[in-house]
Design a protein around this motif. Structure first.
Motif, short mmCIF file in Angstrom:
data_model
loop_
_atom_site.label_atom_id
_atom_site.label_comp_id
_atom_site.label_asym_id
_atom_site.label_seq_id
_atom_site.Cartn_x
_atom_site.Cartn_y
_atom_site.Cartn_z
N ASP A 1 -26.59 -23.41 3.02
CA ASP A 1 -25.99 -24.65 3.50
C ASP A 1 -26.49 -24.93 4.90
O ASP A 1 -26.34 -24.10 5.80
N MET A 2 -27.10 -26.08 5.09
CA MET A 2 -27.57 -26.46 6.42
C MET A 2 -26.37 -26.84 7.27
O MET A 2 -25.61 -27.73 6.93
N PRO A 3 -26.16 -26.16 8.40
CA PRO A 3 -25.00 -26.48 9.25
C PRO A 3 -25.08 -27.92 9.76
O PRO A 3 -26.16 -28.48 9.94
N ILE A 4 -23.96 -28.52 9.99
CA ILE A 4 -23.91 -29.89 10.50
C ILE A 4 -23.56 -29.85 11.98
O ILE A 4 -22.81 -29.00 12.44
N PRO A 5 -24.14 -30.79 12.76
CA PRO A 5 -23.82 -30.84 14.20
C PRO A 5 -22.36 -31.23 14.40
O PRO A 5 -21.83 -32.09 13.70
N GLU A 6 -21.71 -30.59 15.35
CA GLU A 6 -20.34 -30.98 15.68
C GLU A 6 -20.36 -32.24 16.53
O GLU A 6 -21.26 -32.44 17.36
N PRO A 7 -19.38 -33.14 16.39
CA PRO A 7 -18.23 -33.12 15.45
C PRO A 7 -18.51 -33.94 14.19
O PRO A 7 -17.62 -34.64 13.70
N MET A 8 -19.74 -33.89 13.68
CA MET A 8 -20.11 -34.66 12.50
C MET A 8 -19.27 -34.22 11.31
O MET A 8 -18.93 -33.04 11.16
N SER A 9 -18.93 -35.16 10.44
CA SER A 9 -18.12 -34.85 9.26
C SER A 9 -18.88 -35.29 8.02
O SER A 9 -19.35 -36.43 7.93
N VAL A 10 -19.07 -34.36 7.10
CA VAL A 10 -19.76 -34.63 5.85
C VAL A 10 -18.92 -34.04 4.72
O VAL A 10 -18.31 -32.98 4.88
N MET A 11 -18.89 -34.74 3.61
CA MET A 11 -18.12 -34.26 2.47
C MET A 11 -18.57 -32.86 2.08
O MET A 11 -19.77 -32.59 1.99
N HIS A 12 -17.61 -32.00 1.92
CA HIS A 12 -17.83 -30.60 1.57
C HIS A 12 -18.56 -29.85 2.68
O HIS A 12 -19.07 -28.74 2.44
N ASP A 13 -18.62 -30.43 3.87
CA ASP A 13 -19.33 -29.83 5.00
C ASP A 13 -20.78 -29.49 4.66
O ASP A 13 -21.35 -28.53 5.17
N GLN A 14 -21.37 -30.30 3.79
CA GLN A 14 -22.75 -30.07 3.39
C GLN A 14 -23.63 -31.22 3.89
O GLN A 14 -23.46 -32.36 3.45
N LEU A 15 -24.52 -30.90 4.81
CA LEU A 15 -25.55 -31.89 5.14
C LEU A 15 -26.66 -31.76 4.10
O LEU A 15 -27.09 -32.74 3.50
N LEU A 16 -27.11 -30.55 3.90
CA LEU A 16 -28.00 -30.21 2.80
C LEU A 16 -27.60 -28.84 2.28
O LEU A 16 -27.22 -27.96 3.05
N SER A 17 -27.71 -28.66 0.98
CA SER A 17 -27.38 -27.37 0.38
C SER A 17 -28.29 -27.18 -0.82
O SER A 17 -28.50 -28.12 -1.60
N PHE A 18 -28.85 -26.00 -0.96
CA PHE A 18 -29.71 -25.76 -2.12
C PHE A 18 -29.69 -24.31 -2.53
O PHE A 18 -29.45 -23.41 -1.72
N ASN A 19 -29.93 -24.10 -3.84
CA ASN A 19 -30.00 -22.76 -4.40
C ASN A 19 -30.78 -22.83 -5.70
O ASN A 19 -30.95 -23.90 -6.30
N LEU A 20 -31.28 -21.66 -6.14
CA LEU A 20 -32.02 -21.60 -7.40
C LEU A 20 -31.06 -21.35 -8.56
O LEU A 20 -30.00 -20.75 -8.40
N SER A 21 -31.49 -21.79 -9.74
CA SER A 21 -30.68 -21.55 -10.94
C SER A 21 -31.60 -21.53 -12.16
O SER A 21 -32.70 -22.09 -12.13
N ALA A 22 -31.16 -20.87 -13.20
CA ALA A 22 -31.88 -20.85 -14.47
C ALA A 22 -30.86 -20.62 -15.57
O ALA A 22 -29.94 -19.80 -15.42
N ASP A 23 -31.04 -21.32 -16.67
CA ASP A 23 -30.07 -21.24 -17.77
C ASP A 23 -30.77 -20.69 -19.00
O ASP A 23 -31.70 -21.30 -19.52
N GLU A 24 -30.32 -19.52 -19.47
CA GLU A 24 -30.95 -18.89 -20.64
C GLU A 24 -30.71 -19.68 -21.91
O GLU A 24 -31.40 -19.45 -22.91
N SER A 25 -29.76 -20.60 -21.87
CA SER A 25 -29.46 -21.35 -23.09
C SER A 25 -30.47 -22.46 -23.34
O SER A 25 -30.52 -23.03 -24.42
N THR A 26 -31.28 -22.80 -22.31
CA THR A 26 -32.29 -23.84 -22.49
C THR A 26 -33.50 -23.26 -23.20
O THR A 26 -33.71 -22.04 -23.23
#
Length: 359
Positions: A284-309
């Motif tokens: 999660d990329m931290p946000i500058p104070e006192p900025m307010s972003v929904m879910h406190d996420q300016l940018l957020s990323f992660n990897l994923s893979a689904d064996e059902s595909t």
């Protein structure tokens, strides 16, 4: 692409007096004329025999020149004598320790080259060769930023391109230079590498002259260095909650946060069994104070893979404020390019923050 232009330059002739066409000799006047044109006329009318038979001191007086003796260390490095000026107003500079037998040939070579135009001549070679001004056709380059409009000595002529600079912001906000590079050509250098287009790398202490292939190898090393710095920055940016997961467990990817991975069971109608939804650690990329972003996420990323595909593709979950999407490899490359462009713009704006308003 190259362009060719006629520019002032210099060359090294073999030296020696150049004999003028023989004309009727004239006696020097009892007192030297004051007009440069009169002095030059008398000088040009003297034959080589006349000048050779006239003592150097009389020639200097006739031409309105002065001989100045200096300490040897007062001369430019590698220079044993010099002339500055023109007929009527010039000086010959020699070291006071130079014997008369060595001094006279040098002075006569200087006098053989002068006229009514201002010149700078230098004696540098122990064999008596001399640098003089001339006009040569010099091949220039469309990337060259040097000013070749003024007369130069051959040893001073170089072609240089616009530099690229690597700087670091210091503690006081000043930009500290670390590394510079530019294109270059030194056509009269004794180093064969410098005579052809090459890359000059300057680390504020030494200069390195790299031929094209060596410059490309250096660039590859710089790219590897940048990748390592980038990886170190990522590791440094991780907060305790973002620490890397334990070593990969059987059935998982090396990037899996096994505590977040979800195991699902197929319905009996689908044959039963289980599949895993693999989830990587989230940044999660931290946000500058006192900025307010929904879910406190300016940018957020992660990897994923689904064996059902069908192909179990590894995707990047890219989110902002809780609203996100999944990106494949090509789409992730585009996101990286966009972020790098945004980062470049951010750096440029940071640099502009210290610029003063123009009047």
């Amino acid at each position: 692409m190259r362009n060719t232009a006629s520019i002032p330059a210099t060359f090294k002739p073999s030296g020696g007096i150049v004999a003028q066409p023989t004309v009727e000799a004239v006696e020097p006047p009892p007192a030297s004329p004051t007009a440069d044109s009169d002095l030059n006329t008398i000088w040009q009318q003297m034959t080589a025999e006349d000048t050779a038979a006239t003592p150097v001191g009389q020639l200097l007086t006739l031409l309105g020149l002065r001989l100045v003796e200096v300490d040897p260390e007062g001369l430019e490095d590698g220079t044993v004598a010099s002339f500055i000026g023109k007929v009527g107003e010039g000086i010959v500079v020699v070291p006071r320790t130079m014997p008369q037998a060595d001094r006279e040939p040098i002075v006569r070579r200087f006098l053989d080259q002068i006229g009514t135009e201002y010149k700078v001549l230098k004696e540098r070679d122990p064999k008596g060769r001399m640098f003089r001004e001339a006009r040569l056709k010099i091949e220039c380059f469309d990337w060259c930023t040097e000013d070749h409009t003024e007369p130069q000595f051959a040893d001073d002529i170089i072609h240089a391109g616009q530099p690229a600079e690597l700087e670091l912001t210091g503690e006081t906000g000043d930009r500290v230079p670390l590394l510079h590079s530019r294109l270059g050509v030194d056509p009269f250098s004794p180093d064969a590498v410098q005579q052809d287009p090459h890359v000059v790398v300057d680390d504020e202490q030494s200069m390195y002259f790299l031929p094209p292939m060596q410059a490309l190898e250096f660039a590859n090393e710089m790219t590897a260095f940048a990748d390592e710095v980038r990886a170190q920055a990522r590791r440094a940016a991780q907060r305790p909650a973002d620490s890397s997961p334990p070593a990969a467990e059987p059935g998982h990817y090396s990037w899996c946060d096994t505590g977040a991975c979800n195991t699902h069971r197929y319905d009996e109608s689908d044959g039963g069994g289980t599949f895993v939804e693999h989830i990587g650690a989230t940044y999660d990329m931290p946000i500058p104070e006192p900025m307010s972003v929904m879910h406190d996420q300016l940018l957020s990323f992660n990897l994923s893979a689904d064996e059902s595909t069908v192909d179990e593709s590894i995707l990047l979950s890219f989110n902002s404020g809780g609203e996100g999407t999944t990106l494949d490899a090509a789409e992730t490359d585009q996101a990286i390019a966009n972020l790098e462009a945004a980062l470049s713009a951010l750096r440029a704006m940071r640099a502009q923050m210290v610029q003063e308003k123009q009047a």
